[in-house]
Scaffold this active site. Structure first.
Site, PDB file in Angstrom:
ATOM      1  N   LYS A 183       0.816  -1.212   0.000  1.00  0.00           N
ATOM      2  CA  LYS A 183       0.000   0.000   0.000  1.00  0.00           C
ATOM      3  C   LYS A 183       0.853   1.268   0.000  1.00  0.00           C
ATOM      4  O   LYS A 183       0.505   2.263  -0.641  1.00  0.00           O
ATOM      5  CB  LYS A 183      -0.940   0.017   1.222  1.00  0.00           C
ATOM      6  CG  LYS A 183      -1.779  -1.231   1.374  1.00  0.00           C
ATOM      7  CD  LYS A 183      -2.774  -1.412   0.244  1.00  0.00           C
ATOM      8  CE  LYS A 183      -3.644  -2.621   0.478  1.00  0.00           C
ATOM      9  NZ  LYS A 183      -3.568  -3.619  -0.594  1.00  0.00           N
ATOM     10  N   GLU A 230      -4.594   7.908   9.445  1.00  0.00           N
ATOM     11  CA  GLU A 230      -5.064   8.377   8.146  1.00  0.00           C
ATOM     12  C   GLU A 230      -6.226   9.317   8.368  1.00  0.00           C
ATOM     13  O   GLU A 230      -6.964   9.172   9.340  1.00  0.00           O
ATOM     14  CB  GLU A 230      -5.572   7.148   7.395  1.00  0.00           C
ATOM     15  CG  GLU A 230      -5.541   7.246   5.897  1.00  0.00           C
ATOM     16  CD  GLU A 230      -6.023   5.951   5.292  1.00  0.00           C
ATOM     17  OE1 GLU A 230      -5.177   5.201   4.786  1.00  0.00           O
ATOM     18  OE2 GLU A 230      -7.241   5.705   5.347  1.00  0.00           O
ATOM     19  N   HIS A 261     -18.177  -3.714   4.730  1.00  0.00           N
ATOM     20  CA  HIS A 261     -17.079  -3.648   3.761  1.00  0.00           C
ATOM     21  C   HIS A 261     -17.164  -4.724   2.683  1.00  0.00           C
ATOM     22  O   HIS A 261     -16.198  -4.932   1.957  1.00  0.00           O
ATOM     23  CB  HIS A 261     -15.708  -3.714   4.453  1.00  0.00           C
ATOM     24  CG  HIS A 261     -15.543  -2.639   5.486  1.00  0.00           C
ATOM     25  ND1 HIS A 261     -15.166  -1.355   5.163  1.00  0.00           N
ATOM     26  CD2 HIS A 261     -15.750  -2.651   6.820  1.00  0.00           C
ATOM     27  CE1 HIS A 261     -15.146  -0.625   6.273  1.00  0.00           C
ATOM     28  NE2 HIS A 261     -15.489  -1.386   7.289  1.00  0.00           N
ATOM     29  N   ARG A 265      -6.226  -7.431 -10.449  1.00  0.00           N
ATOM     30  CA  ARG A 265      -6.896  -8.661 -10.875  1.00  0.00           C
ATOM     31  C   ARG A 265      -8.197  -8.302 -11.578  1.00  0.00           C
ATOM     32  O   ARG A 265      -8.588  -7.123 -11.625  1.00  0.00           O
ATOM     33  CB  ARG A 265      -7.238  -9.497  -9.646  1.00  0.00           C
ATOM     34  CG  ARG A 265      -8.216  -8.782  -8.735  1.00  0.00           C
ATOM     35  CD  ARG A 265      -8.782  -9.650  -7.662  1.00  0.00           C
ATOM     36  NE  ARG A 265      -9.862  -8.970  -6.972  1.00  0.00           N
ATOM     37  CZ  ARG A 265      -9.715  -8.155  -5.930  1.00  0.00           C
ATOM     38  NH1 ARG A 265      -8.517  -7.923  -5.446  1.00  0.00           N
ATOM     39  NH2 ARG A 265     -10.750  -7.586  -5.382  1.00  0.00           N
TER      40      ARG A 265
END
Lengths: 171, 492
Positions: free
Chosen positions: B116, B200, B235, B292
């Site tokens: 990430k 974050e 999620h 993907r």
């Protein structure tokens, strides 16, 4: 005269009194609401049926797990059971009217809790019936006065036998 | 041209890949675990090889065994589908070493996008906005607090080794920061063995919008519009649509340009998806790249009238992109994911045998299914059964078609999330298009009450099951008599 059957149906723990008669592959419901139902197997080995209820099609599937009938419609899965006898309910009463409360099962009256003329409120126990070593309290379905108790301690009762009558208090 | 391709996956995506292979004249080789011995992807394939026991580690995650089968079956290439080994650089490298083409990005690209921090660096390099945050996971609450103040509250604490929504915490008040940070550190240590925490910026009421890209090995990159995937439950995506009912044309253009720039800079090839969070005032932030094919790719296919798997295979064979950059989408597409879950019981998985199945059809409806009537849905894998994708000339038309299709869909024997889709397609917020990722956060679906059709179904023909209840009918049970609704509503 076609004999009507009266049952109490339990679905997910909620009870409904059902009255119906059957004729070949047709069920005619008188209560809870009048309806004509035809059930046809689609995949009998899998318990899948097509029901036409007042000409409206519904797909069902059921199977038994020994205790419950597990029922699936396009909405959800339900656990259902059928009980012999009827239960007491508000629908039997008109305001100011009388309701006769009947035995929901066979048993012996072990205690009479209220006498003629006594005031009762809804869900006050009036009579206790013992069946298969279990005690069941039968209660008044409405606020009112016990008009008459038809049984006494030691009486043997069968499903549907009148136990007592309650006169509903006028609003 | 490849002669034979092995699909290292199962269920609906394996079936879907077989379809493209067949259209391209390429033979399909599939693999199956014990639980999938009679799975739809086995029935449809040209060749099927047994993998092993049902647990994923012993079957669909067994790299060596899969590559061995690829060689035994003389397959030229492997398509990994989504999930399982699709983003595993070690697997991609193993294929390379064994002379089998991996249909997807290079191991290097996969590795880059899987990191990430590295991915964010590429984004920053090309001027793509990233969510303000710490570059590294931190363990010191003091340092973390300083960073948090610079970022600006509210902030999100994320475990470095966490994923899929695990190990995340929101801190709204400065005064709470240090204690929550220490809590998060301990939780992360216990759950993931690593106590490092990112700090974050927390974006309120975000939308999750992603851009589909295709990149060949000749330097051509195109962006194929966006997909709005904000309808999520814990999620997990439930419904995806394109175009996003929220984005302005300006934002869309900027996001597509950002996605292409990022992909170009990183040297990424084959199909991929660049994910963004979009704020209520049309600011977007780069999240990550999914290296993907994605579950919801049919939404893009329906709008652009393309076959993304086909493009993947062509790219893997070294061809130039067959699509011009000017390819224009048409209409609106919405996908509903159908899962074997109980929507009335916290979406608990509901494996078991499908006793009766009626799939929807008709104009504008595409069903990508991995099951058939009689199949026993295994407990070991992701509970996705199928996807229903509706296309219409307008959003309204696609909504009506999807609603109709969900109504047509009958699956008996297991519980599914079809009632959730029924709810969503009537939900004001969803229908208006004005929704964000919180749309399902407070949802509790209540089971419809039993009514006459249900009561009727208890009576098989003439014979009812009589059983005197062992359960003591206590006073309280008899109280719960509810008059069926229709007595008031409908005249019989």
């Amino acid at each position: 005269m076609v004999k009507k059957k009266r049952l109490t149906v339990e679905v997910d723990g909620e009870f409904t009194e059902v009255e119906f008669e059957s004729d070949k592959d047709t069920l005619i419901f008188h209560a809870p609401g009048r309806a004509i139902a035809k059930l046809r197997p689609i995949k009998q080995d899998e318990g899948v049926y097509l029901g036409l209820i007042n000409n409206r099609p519904h797909l069902f599937r059921w199977e038994s797990n020994g205790t419950f009938t597990i029922l699936q419609t396009s909405e959800a899965i339900y656990h259902a059971r059928v009980h012999r006898g009827t239960l007491t309910g508000e629908k039997a009463v008109q305001p100011g009217g009388e309701v006769v409360v009947r035995a929901p099962m066979s048993g012996i009256v072990v205690k009479v809790l209220k006498g003629d003329g006594e005031f009762v409120s809804r869900e006050t126990g009036v009579v206790i019936i013992e069946a298969m070593k279990m005690q069941n309290e039968v209660y008044a379905p409405v606020d009112g006065v016990v008009d008459r108790v038809f049984v006494k301690e030691g009486d043997s009762v069968k499903p549907g036998m009148a136990l007592f009558k309650v006169r509903q208090r006028k609003e | 041209m490849f002669k034979r391709v092995l699909i290292a996956n199962r269920g609906e995506i394996a079936v879907r890949i077989i379809r493209t292979l067949r259209e391209m004249g390429i033979e399909s080789v599939v693999v199956y675990s014990d639980a999938d011995a009679t799975s739809l992807h086995v029935l449809r394939a040209d060749y099927a090889y047994h993998l092993g026991p049902s647990m994923p580690e012993a079957s669909y995650l067994d790299m060596e065994r899969i590559v061995a089968i690829a060689k035994e079956s003389h397959s030229d290439a492997i398509h990994p589908g989504y999930g399982f080994l699709s983003e595993n650089p070690e697997f991609a490298r193993l294929c390379e070493r064994e002379g089998i083409v991996f249909i997807g990005p290079t191991p290097g690209s996969m590795q880059l996008m899987g990191n990430k921090v590295e991915a964010r660096n590429v984004a920053k390099k090309v001027g793509v906005p990233v969510i303000p945050g710490t570059e590294h996971g931190l363990t010191d609450a003091e340092i973390a607090y300083k960073e948090a103040k610079e970022i600006g509250f509210p902030v999100l604490l994320k475990a470095q080794m966490g994923g899929g929504g695990k190990g995340m915490r929101i801190v709204r008040k400065e005064s709470e920061f240090k204690s929550l940070f220490n809590l998060a550190t301990n939780e992360a240590k216990n759950a993931f063995g690593d106590g490092r925490i990112y700090v974050e910026k927390f974006i309120e009421n975000p939308r999750h919008v992603e851009i589909q890209i295709l990149a060949d090995t000749h330097g051509n990159v195109i962006a194929l519009g966006e997909r709005d995937c904000s309808v999520q439950r814990r999620h997990q995506k439930v419904i995806e649509e394109s175009p996003s009912p929220f984005l302005t044309e300006k934002t869309r253009k900027e996001m597509m340009e950002a996605a292409v720039a990022l992909i170009r800079e990183s040297g990424y090839t084959n199909a991929g998806t660049v994910e963004f969070l979009v704020t209520p005032d049309q600011n977007f932030y780069f999240l990550e790249v999914n290296a993907r094919l994605q579950v919801e790719h049919p939404v893009t296919e329906m709008r652009f009238n393309i076959d993304i798997v086909r493009e993947q295979i062509l790219i893997a064979m070294g061809h130039r992109l067959s699509l011009s950059e000017k390819v224009e989408p048409s209409g609106h597409a919405i996908e509903a994911r159908i899962y074997a879950e109980d929507p009335y019981n916290d979406f608990y998985p509901s494996p078991g045998q499908i006793n009766f199945l009626l799939e929807p059809g008709g104009a504008g409806i595409r069903v990508d299914s991995g099951v058939y009537q009689g199949f026993t849905v295994p407990v070991e894998y992701d509970p996705i059964l199928s996807k229903v994708i509706a296309w219409g000339t307008t959003r309204e038309e696609s909504l009506l078609r999807l609603k109709r299709a969900i109504k047509e869909y009958v699956i008996l024997g297991i519980q599914t999330n079809l009632p959730l889709h029924q709810y969503l397609l009537e939900n004001e917020r969803f229908v208006s298009g004005d929704y964000d990722t919180n749309i399902l956060s407070d949802l509790v679906l209540s089971k419809p009450k039993a009514d006459l059709p249900i009561l009727a179904s208890i009576f098989k023909n003439n014979r009812s099951r009589f059983k005197v209840s062992e359960k003591k009918p206590r006073g309280s049970d008899w109280k719960r008599v509810t008059l069926p609704k229709y007595i008031e509503d409908e005249p019989w």
